[in-house]
Design an enzyme around this catalytic site. Structure first.
Site, PDB file in Angstrom:
ATOM      1  N   GLU A 288     -11.977 -25.679  43.671  1.00 20.72           N
ATOM      2  CA  GLU A 288     -11.055 -24.576  43.389  1.00 20.72           C
ATOM      3  C   GLU A 288     -11.517 -23.718  42.211  1.00 20.72           C
ATOM      4  O   GLU A 288     -11.577 -22.492  42.320  1.00 20.72           O
ATOM      5  CB  GLU A 288      -9.652 -25.143  43.139  1.00 20.72           C
ATOM      6  CG  GLU A 288      -8.596 -24.096  42.891  1.00 20.72           C
ATOM      7  CD  GLU A 288      -8.349 -23.248  44.127  1.00 20.72           C
ATOM      8  OE1 GLU A 288      -8.023 -23.816  45.180  1.00 20.72           O
ATOM      9  OE2 GLU A 288      -8.513 -22.018  44.056  1.00 20.72           O
ATOM     10  N   ASP A 292     -12.286 -19.597  42.239  1.00 14.92           N
ATOM     11  CA  ASP A 292     -11.470 -18.662  41.456  1.00 14.92           C
ATOM     12  C   ASP A 292     -12.315 -17.906  40.429  1.00 14.92           C
ATOM     13  O   ASP A 292     -12.224 -16.680  40.308  1.00 14.92           O
ATOM     14  CB  ASP A 292     -10.370 -19.429  40.691  1.00 14.92           C
ATOM     15  CG  ASP A 292      -9.414 -20.159  41.623  1.00 14.92           C
ATOM     16  OD1 ASP A 292      -9.410 -19.841  42.824  1.00 14.92           O
ATOM     17  OD2 ASP A 292      -8.684 -21.048  41.144  1.00 14.92           O
ATOM     18  N   SER A 527      -6.475 -19.841  48.689  1.00  6.44           N
ATOM     19  CA  SER A 527      -7.063 -20.076  47.372  1.00  6.44           C
ATOM     20  C   SER A 527      -7.995 -18.979  46.919  1.00  6.44           C
ATOM     21  O   SER A 527      -8.100 -18.703  45.730  1.00  6.44           O
ATOM     22  CB  SER A 527      -7.949 -21.319  47.452  1.00  6.44           C
ATOM     23  OG  SER A 527      -7.215 -22.444  47.265  1.00  6.44           O
TER      24      SER A 527
END
Ligand SMILES: *[C@@H]1O[C@H](CO)[C@@H](O)[C@H](O)[C@H]1NC(C)=O
Ligand SMILES: *[C@@H]1O[C@H](CO)[C@@H](O)[C@H](O)[C@H]1NC(C)=O
Ligand SMILES: *[C@@H]1O[C@H](CO)[C@@H](O)[C@H](O)[C@H]1NC(C)=O
Ligand SMILES: *[C@@H]1O[C@H](CO)[C@@H](O)[C@H](O)[C@H]1NC(C)=O
Ligand SMILES: *[C@@H]1O[C@H](CO)[C@@H](O)[C@H](O)[C@H]1NC(C)=O
Length: 612
Positions: A288, A292, A527
């Site tokens: 993740e 990001d 995400s």
């Protein structure tokens, strides 16, 4: 990906508050009856004042036609306005002292005036709350918790002044976490949710020749969203991503990515804002954070700093969103149930203009042990956006079902995994109306970036209607248009037509080229969509700051207004199946798969620049 069938016993959904036998929350086991002489700290979270006006206050500064557009409130003004009233404090205090005979000197009011605390024995708590206290153990991390899963009762004249009492029925958000792609080393603490697994990439050079339908690079995103951007006010503008627990980035992965796609960012890393001692330099799961951070730093470039809220998660069983909220607003610190575990970062961390969150922590169930707590959390998010922060979250990767194990709600009140025929279950924080929720799209097979994307088919993009939050006025016309013309003919029990509908917007969610774990992979999920959209909003803020204007703050009322209709690419193909149904189909205008559509940065920026 075939989800494993996993029966999750959840507390039965019941209408009344008292005396209904309920089961122990999922992932907790009854350990023993609590010792009547044991002392526990009891906290009464008092009802806030003026909450019914929160939406009006927000519209006053966020409705693009309001003369006060952009006049964000100061944190002090927010605190003063929502502080519990004297009547509330006095009523609860009088009940404790006069009716229950507790010595006034044992009762303490928190410095913000929103919590009454006292130490009582279990026996006293049981008689005060007409409850039975037990000790529970967490199946995952073995932590112990005192509570009363069977519920508690307050006198009627008191209950309207109390949001909830801790410790009682709420056991934290045991179903952590993460909307994201499958990661290299799945951690046992955090369940992953995406149907979009990562795919290792053999040769980047081959990839350069393929289209944006098979490998999404930063250039694809720039083309898709008309997003060519050089910051002009980077020094004062800010944006952050939030990462939780042992989800951590590696500088070596960022460099691998930047070397190929953003050479001017090589050796740059995000500015760490550690919350509760959160530390990115630990062994962990890189999926993740890589996604990001590479997307935001890649899209915005070195003239715009990215901040990283790295939030520690002391126990798997607690919802760390509360730690982030408390770190930004000290007045939330004592309110959060997590505080019994000792939150120390209370309002001492810098706020940023935009915060992107690609995690989820609670199902959006209207269920007595969860609802008061998630409502209080959403209110807190509303109070933060009132001060000019934009909070953006992934809508989830489970379609109309809840998350990675595709849970749906059966008529008997049980949440069951594996997409059984049942009613739809959304997720938090995305379904909170003060969040801007982002769904996922992909370039259709064989299509170019000139064409509007479709909702992803690699996993069902999360969307639907909240069971906890009513539909806000600003999305009423858009949602009613969908309900009147496009909604499938589902029985009334399948989804909550009057609930807050989401996502609000969408952006690409598959298959993005990302460096993680020392190599390149195709990754994604909603995400990815959240940090992409967050980057666009940071760029809008940059333009507004350069023009001498305030940041955009709460953007939803503007996005849904006719002034912004042209600023989105309307996604009309796709659906989000789940719970034994086809979910919702995309349609012209807003829909519960793709929201209003994907952004056109230049048009969005100009529309926001035209506002005061
Ligand atoms: C309750 O007891 C703890 C531990 O002794 C103490 O730190 C705390 O201040 C007490 N709280 C109140 C409200 O008296
Ligand atoms: C941006 O990041 C650099 C390097 O990390 C730091 O020195 C600088 O203070 C940051 N600027 C702002 C406005 O946060
Ligand atoms: C609800 O129904 C499901 C499926 O029939 C069953 O597995 C589950 O045990 C039931 N739960 C309760 C609490 O009755
Ligand atoms: C679920 O619903 C579909 C059609 O609505 C039906 O064909 C199927 O048999 C149902 N499955 C179960 C397990 O009830
Ligand atoms: C539907 O949403 C409303 C809020 O608009 C809520 O009060 C109601 O309880 C919800 N219904 C269900 C069945 O969840």
């Amino acid at each position: 990906m075939a989800p494993t069938l996993l029966l999750v016993a959840l507390v039965a959904v019941v209408g009344s508050v008292a005396a209904v036998p309920r089961s122990v929350p999922a992932e907790w086991s009854l350990h023993r009856r609590a010792d009547p002489d044991a002392l526990i700290p009891l906290k009464f979270s008092l009802a806030q004042s003026n909450l019914e006006k929160l939406e009006t206050f927000l519209l006053d500064i966020a409705d693009p036609r309001s003369p006060n557009y952009g006049q964000h409130w100061s944190p002090a003004q927010v605190k003063e306005t929502f502080r519990p009233s004297t009547e509330t404090v006095d009523t609860v205090h009088a009940w404790l002292t006069h009716d229950a005979g507790i010595h006034a000197h044992k009762i303490r009011l928190s410095s913000n005036g929103d919590i009454l605390q006292l130490n009582v024995t279990i026996a006293e708590a049981e008689s005060l709350l007409r409850a039975e206290y037990y000790v529970y153990s967490n199946d995952e991390d073995g932590s112990m918790r005192v509570g009363c899963h069977g519920g508690y009762t307050l006198p009627e004249h008191v209950s309207k002044h109390v949001d909830f009492v801790w410790p009682t029925v709420y056991f934290g958000g045991p179903r952590s976490i993460s909307s994201r792609s499958e990661s290299i080393s799945p951690s046992s603490t955090f369940g992953r949710e995406s149907g979009a697994s990562t795919i290792p990439i053999g040769n980047l050079a081959d990839l350069a020749l393929s289209g944006c339908d098979t490998a999404v690079t930063l250039d694809c995103l720039r083309d898709l969203y008309n997003f060519d951007f050089t910051p002009v006010s980077g020094r004062v503008n800010s944006i952050a991503v939030a990462e939780f627990g042992d989800n951590v980035y590696r500088a070596s992965d960022l460099n691998l990515f930047f070397n190929s796609y953003r050479p001017d960012q090589v050796n740059n890393t995000p500015t760490l804002i550690s919350v509760e001692g959160g530390n990115p330099n630990v062994a962990g799961d890189v999926g993740e954070p890589s996604l990001d951070i590479e997307l935001v730093m890649g899209l915005l470039g070195p003239k715009q700093n990215l901040s990283l809220y790295q939030v520690a998660q002391p126990l798997a069983s607690l919802d760390p969103t509360d730690e982030l909220l408390a770190a930004l607003d000290g007045s939330y610190c004592s309110v959060s149930p997590v505080n019994s575990e000792g939150i120390t970062d209370c309002g001492d961390k810098p706020r940023t203009n935009v915060i992107s969150i690609s995690y989820h922590f609670n199902p959006d169930l209207n269920e007595p042990s969860i609802a008061p707590v998630v409502q209080r959390q959403c209110t807190e998010i509303g109070k933060l956006v009132l001060t000019g922060i934009t909070i953006i979250a992934s809508s989830g990767d489970g379609g109309v079902a809840y998350q990675q194990s595709h849970e749906c709600l059966l008529a008997n009140g049980t949440l069951v995994a594996g997409n059984p025929n049942g009613s739809f279950v959304g997720q938090l924080p995305a379904s909170c109306p003060f969040i801007t929720a982002v769904g996922a799209t992909s370039v259709a097979p064989g299509a170019s970036t000139e064409q509007v994307e479709e909702s992803t088919t690699d996993f069902p993009s999360g969307g639907g209607f909240s069971n906890n939050f009513a539909r806000p006025a600003w999305q009423d016309a858009a949602v009613r248009n969908y309900l009147d013309h496009f909604v499938p003919n589902y029985a009334a029990s399948v989804f909550n037509r009057s609930g807050r509908a989401y996502p609000d917007v969408s952006a690409n969610g598959w298959p993005l080229v990302i460096a993680q774990g020392g190599g390149f992979v195709l990754s994604g999920g909603t995400s990815a969509s959240a940090p992409i959209f967050a980057s666009v909003i940071a760029a809008v803020n940059d333009a507004r700051i350069a023009a001498g204007k305030r940041t955009v703050g709460f953007i939803n009322p503007a996005l849904y207004s006719d002034l912004f209709a042209h600023a989105f690419n309307d996604v009309v193909v796709g659906s989000n199946p789940g719970c034994g149904t086809q979910g919702f189909p995309a349609a012209p205008g807003w829909d519960p798969v793709s929201g209003l559509g994907t952004p056109n940065f230049v048009k969005l920026r100009d529309a926001f620049l035209a506002l005061p």
